[in-house]
Design an enzyme around this catalytic site. Sequence first.
Site, mmCIF file in Angstrom:
data_model
loop_
_atom_site.group_PDB
_atom_site.id
_atom_site.type_symbol
_atom_site.label_atom_id
_atom_site.label_comp_id
_atom_site.label_asym_id
_atom_site.label_seq_id
_atom_site.Cartn_x
_atom_site.Cartn_y
_atom_site.Cartn_z
ATOM 1 C CE LYS A 24 6.274 6.075 3.744
ATOM 2 N NZ LYS A 24 5.506 4.909 4.148
ATOM 3 N NE ARG B 61 -10.539 -0.910 6.070
ATOM 4 C CZ ARG B 61 -9.488 -0.209 5.687
ATOM 5 N NH1 ARG B 61 -9.649 1.014 5.236
ATOM 6 N NH2 ARG B 61 -8.281 -0.721 5.711
ATOM 7 C CB SER C 243 -5.567 7.133 5.449
ATOM 8 O OG SER C 243 -6.005 7.028 6.769
ATOM 9 C CG HIS D 288 -8.645 5.687 11.321
ATOM 10 N ND1 HIS D 288 -8.197 6.535 10.335
ATOM 11 C CD2 HIS D 288 -7.980 4.518 11.132
ATOM 12 C CE1 HIS D 288 -7.290 5.910 9.585
ATOM 13 N NE2 HIS D 288 -7.156 4.688 10.042
#
Length: 166
Positions: A45, A97, A134, A21
């Site tokens: 959430k 990616r 992540s 990132h």
Amino acid sequence: MSEQIRRAVCPGSYDPVTVGHLDVIERAAALYDEVVVAVLHNPAKQGTFTVDERIAFIENALAPEVRERVRVEPFAGRLLVDVCRDVEADVIVKGLRGGTDFAYELPMALMNRHLTGVETVFLPGAPEFEHVSSSLVKEVAKFGGDVTGLVPDDVLRALTEKLAEG
Ligand code: PNS
């Protein structure tokens, strides 16, 4: 006559930010006058890190010369195109990616363009970070794997602390 500021948005969940990132944010800052890192989150959430923690991790990781042209802001319950309109950005910058990312990102890029005309610019992810996400970082850390160098040092410490908490 004043020249128009070219502003880009780098959106994501950033839960937490990774070196991949940060590479994209820094490269976006080299291409545009200003970058808004939009931390999109769902208040209903619970993420791994709070939105304030995610923002602090990103801000702390940016070099001062990059940091001065980058704003990191939280957004919730909103379309990305509305965020772009509010911050007056006509470009979204995303890192890719590989083909799987492209398959995920292309419909969103086309939908965003359909909605307001905002363009998405894809930057090829740095090959050395191709395996870094992540979610993978969290999974590896959770089971005791070493993620040193894949996230900033304070994220690494925070991940270790969260694991200690159980
Ligand atoms: O880091 P992520 O989770 O891959 O980021 C995805 C994100 C936040 C960029 C995407 O889910 C998003 O744009 N959310 C905002 C809501 C929205 O605009 N949805 C429609 C996209 S076409």
